[in-house]
Structure formats: structure tokens, C-alpha cells
Design a protein around this motif. Structure first.
Motif, PDB file in Angstrom:
ATOM      1  N   SER A  17       0.732  -1.785  -0.124  1.00  0.00           N
ATOM      2  CA  SER A  17      -0.431   0.045  -0.132  1.00  0.00           C
ATOM      3  C   SER A  17       1.079   1.288  -0.357  1.00  0.00           C
ATOM      4  O   SER A  17       0.733   2.641   0.145  1.00  0.00           O
ATOM      5  N   LEU A  18       2.260   1.067   0.954  1.00  0.00           N
ATOM      6  CA  LEU A  18       2.911   2.134   0.446  1.00  0.00           C
ATOM      7  C   LEU A  18       3.149   2.734  -0.232  1.00  0.00           C
ATOM      8  O   LEU A  18       2.933   4.814  -0.799  1.00  0.00           O
ATOM      9  N   LEU A  19       2.970   2.338  -2.008  1.00  0.00           N
ATOM     10  CA  LEU A  19       3.261   2.955  -2.949  1.00  0.00           C
ATOM     11  C   LEU A  19       2.177   3.330  -3.937  1.00  0.00           C
ATOM     12  O   LEU A  19       2.120   4.816  -4.263  1.00  0.00           O
ATOM     13  N   TYR A  20       0.796   3.411  -2.581  1.00  0.00           N
ATOM     14  CA  TYR A  20      -0.200   4.247  -2.966  1.00  0.00           C
ATOM     15  C   TYR A  20      -0.311   4.882  -2.785  1.00  0.00           C
ATOM     16  O   TYR A  20      -1.167   6.174  -2.565  1.00  0.00           O
ATOM     17  N   LEU A  21      -0.040   5.176  -1.349  1.00  0.00           N
ATOM     18  CA  LEU A  21      -0.578   5.917  -0.075  1.00  0.00           C
ATOM     19  C   LEU A  21       0.631   7.270  -0.023  1.00  0.00           C
ATOM     20  O   LEU A  21       0.490   8.167   0.799  1.00  0.00           O
ATOM     21  N   ASP A  22       1.676   7.432  -0.543  1.00  0.00           N
ATOM     22  CA  ASP A  22       2.447   8.177  -0.541  1.00  0.00           C
ATOM     23  C   ASP A  22       1.723   9.626  -0.661  1.00  0.00           C
ATOM     24  O   ASP A  22       1.729   9.730  -2.165  1.00  0.00           O
ATOM     25  N   ASN A  23       2.304  10.968   0.138  1.00  0.00           N
ATOM     26  CA  ASN A  23       1.956  11.778   0.135  1.00  0.00           C
ATOM     27  C   ASN A  23       0.339  12.459   0.054  1.00  0.00           C
ATOM     28  O   ASN A  23      -0.210  12.772  -0.039  1.00  0.00           O
ATOM     29  N   VAL A  24      -0.252  10.751   0.689  1.00  0.00           N
ATOM     30  CA  VAL A  24      -1.989  11.297   1.586  1.00  0.00           C
ATOM     31  C   VAL A  24      -1.806  11.852   1.845  1.00  0.00           C
ATOM     32  O   VAL A  24      -1.382  11.683   2.831  1.00  0.00           O
ATOM     33  N   ARG A  25      -3.049  12.533   1.998  1.00  0.00           N
ATOM     34  CA  ARG A  25      -3.586  13.813   3.005  1.00  0.00           C
ATOM     35  C   ARG A  25      -4.637  12.808   3.779  1.00  0.00           C
ATOM     36  O   ARG A  25      -5.941  12.874   2.596  1.00  0.00           O
ATOM     37  N   ILE A  26      -4.960  12.430   4.776  1.00  0.00           N
ATOM     38  CA  ILE A  26      -6.293  12.096   5.956  1.00  0.00           C
ATOM     39  C   ILE A  26      -6.835  13.199   6.117  1.00  0.00           C
ATOM     40  O   ILE A  26      -6.431  13.512   7.358  1.00  0.00           O
ATOM     41  N   ASP A  27      -8.180  13.457   6.001  1.00  0.00           N
ATOM     42  CA  ASP A  27      -8.557  14.880   6.250  1.00  0.00           C
ATOM     43  C   ASP A  27     -10.314  13.967   7.527  1.00  0.00           C
ATOM     44  O   ASP A  27     -10.904  12.401   6.318  1.00  0.00           O
ATOM     45  N   TYR A  28     -10.946  14.456   8.321  1.00  0.00           N
ATOM     46  CA  TYR A  28     -12.327  14.297   8.660  1.00  0.00           C
ATOM     47  C   TYR A  28     -12.986  14.969   8.552  1.00  0.00           C
ATOM     48  O   TYR A  28     -12.462  16.178   8.826  1.00  0.00           O
ATOM     49  N   VAL A  29     -14.287  14.959   8.129  1.00  0.00           N
ATOM     50  CA  VAL A  29     -14.597  15.853   7.494  1.00  0.00           C
ATOM     51  C   VAL A  29     -16.337  15.625   7.975  1.00  0.00           C
ATOM     52  O   VAL A  29     -16.810  15.025   7.902  1.00  0.00           O
ATOM     53  N   GLU A  30     -17.341  17.271   8.443  1.00  0.00           N
ATOM     54  CA  GLU A  30     -18.066  17.294   8.732  1.00  0.00           C
ATOM     55  C   GLU A  30     -19.182  18.121   7.485  1.00  0.00           C
ATOM     56  O   GLU A  30     -19.094  19.312   7.904  1.00  0.00           O
ATOM     57  N   THR A  31     -19.837  17.590   6.877  1.00  0.00           N
ATOM     58  CA  THR A  31     -20.908  18.210   6.450  1.00  0.00           C
ATOM     59  C   THR A  31     -22.631  17.772   6.304  1.00  0.00           C
ATOM     60  O   THR A  31     -22.644  17.209   7.816  1.00  0.00           O
ATOM     61  N   MET A  32     -23.223  18.857   5.877  1.00  0.00           N
ATOM     62  CA  MET A  32     -24.947  18.243   6.429  1.00  0.00           C
ATOM     63  C   MET A  32     -25.197  17.230   5.461  1.00  0.00           C
ATOM     64  O   MET A  32     -26.065  16.412   5.772  1.00  0.00           O
ATOM     65  N   GLU A  33     -23.991  16.802   4.954  1.00  0.00           N
ATOM     66  CA  GLU A  33     -24.440  15.339   4.147  1.00  0.00           C
ATOM     67  C   GLU A  33     -24.213  14.575   5.294  1.00  0.00           C
ATOM     68  O   GLU A  33     -24.731  13.217   4.646  1.00  0.00           O
ATOM     69  N   GLY A  34     -23.350  14.087   5.338  1.00  0.00           N
ATOM     70  CA  GLY A  34     -22.967  13.338   6.681  1.00  0.00           C
ATOM     71  C   GLY A  34     -21.212  13.514   7.018  1.00  0.00           C
ATOM     72  O   GLY A  34     -20.824  14.568   6.533  1.00  0.00           O
ATOM     73  N   ALA A  35     -20.700  12.650   7.568  1.00  0.00           N
ATOM     74  CA  ALA A  35     -19.073  13.085   8.436  1.00  0.00           C
ATOM     75  C   ALA A  35     -18.171  11.879   8.009  1.00  0.00           C
ATOM     76  O   ALA A  35     -19.418  11.105   8.043  1.00  0.00           O
ATOM     77  N   GLY A  36     -17.219  12.216   7.499  1.00  0.00           N
ATOM     78  CA  GLY A  36     -16.345  10.903   7.692  1.00  0.00           C
ATOM     79  C   GLY A  36     -14.965  11.357   7.490  1.00  0.00           C
ATOM     80  O   GLY A  36     -14.582  12.245   7.132  1.00  0.00           O
ATOM     81  N   PHE A  37     -14.413  10.606   6.584  1.00  0.00           N
ATOM     82  CA  PHE A  37     -12.447  10.493   6.296  1.00  0.00           C
ATOM     83  C   PHE A  37     -12.756  10.627   5.209  1.00  0.00           C
ATOM     84  O   PHE A  37     -13.664  10.211   4.219  1.00  0.00           O
ATOM     85  N   LYS A  38     -11.533  11.761   4.848  1.00  0.00           N
ATOM     86  CA  LYS A  38     -11.760  11.741   3.222  1.00  0.00           C
ATOM     87  C   LYS A  38     -10.005  11.637   2.580  1.00  0.00           C
ATOM     88  O   LYS A  38      -9.254  12.234   3.513  1.00  0.00           O
ATOM     89  N   PHE A  39     -10.229  11.404   1.816  1.00  0.00           N
ATOM     90  CA  PHE A  39      -8.791  10.811   1.847  1.00  0.00           C
ATOM     91  C   PHE A  39      -8.057  12.089  -0.069  1.00  0.00           C
ATOM     92  O   PHE A  39      -8.949  12.047  -0.923  1.00  0.00           O
ATOM     93  N   ASP A  40      -6.633  12.322   0.168  1.00  0.00           N
ATOM     94  CA  ASP A  40      -6.534  13.123  -0.383  1.00  0.00           C
ATOM     95  C   ASP A  40      -5.401  12.887  -1.041  1.00  0.00           C
ATOM     96  O   ASP A  40      -4.193  13.266  -0.526  1.00  0.00           O
ATOM     97  N   ASN A  41      -5.476  12.261  -2.224  1.00  0.00           N
ATOM     98  CA  ASN A  41      -4.096  11.958  -3.205  1.00  0.00           C
ATOM     99  C   ASN A  41      -4.054  12.737  -4.092  1.00  0.00           C
ATOM    100  O   ASN A  41      -3.877  12.416  -5.356  1.00  0.00           O
ATOM    101  N   PRO A  42      -2.181  13.246  -3.696  1.00  0.00           N
ATOM    102  CA  PRO A  42      -2.246  14.566  -4.977  1.00  0.00           C
ATOM    103  C   PRO A  42      -1.597  13.228  -6.474  1.00  0.00           C
ATOM    104  O   PRO A  42      -0.842  13.503  -7.569  1.00  0.00           O
TER     105      PRO A  42
END
Length: 96
Positions: free
Chosen positions: A69-94
């Protein structure tokens, strides 16, 4: 290297505090499946494999990633977001 926002770290620590027994780490990985062929996976872990990479974050949070998995997760940013639609972890992979 994986990055977690302060919001994500706080949420993971909050969830870990509710677990009994308390897991040793959060495992982040990439697994096959889904429309694009890969999906992100997060799970609490009590065993670390010899080739796992371990990252340390605030609040004694440990994140482990398997070698494949290291190959695919390099520099991935994980955030936790709460919106009106729901909440959860968001992965931002450049790299995508």
C-alpha cells in the motif's frame, strides 16, 4: 509519507479511546475493488507485521501501512470532514 490533519488525528484518537481492548494502531491500506479498481481502507490493528511501515502522530497515535500500500499512499492527506450530507474520513491523493 502519510499525512493526517489535526481533525483526523483527534477523531481517530476519540474512536480508539472507546475501544476495549484498545488497539495498538490504525492500519491504512489500499485494497482492490470498487469502480476505479482500488479503495482506501482504515481499520484498527493489534498486530504489526515485520514489513509494515509505522508513522507516529500526536496523542500517541500510530498508523501502520503494509509494504504494497505504501506505493499508492505516498503523500496522501487524510482529513475528517463533517458536512450536512454526513461525516467521514476524506483521502486526498495528489498521485491520482
Amino acid at each position: 509519507m502519510i499525512q493526517l490533519t489535526d481533525t483526523a488525528i483527534n477523531k481517530v484518537n476519540e474512536i480508539i479511546a472507546q475501544q476495549d481492548p484498545k488497539p495498538i494502531a490504525l492500519r491504512v491500506s489500499v485494497v482492490g475493488g470498487g469502480c476505479s479498481g482500488f479503495q482506501y481502507s482504515m481499520a484498527f490493528e493489534n498486530n504489526k507485521m515485520p514489513l509494515d511501515k509505522e508513522y507516529a502522530f500526536a496523542g500517541d497515535l500510530k498508523v501502520i501501512v503494509d509494504q504494497a500500500s505504501l506505493l499508492y499512499l505516498d503523500n496522501v492527506r487524510i482529513d475528517y470532514v463533517e458536512t450536512m450530507e454526513g461525516a467521514g474520513f476524506k483521502f486526498d491523493n495528489p498521485n491520482v
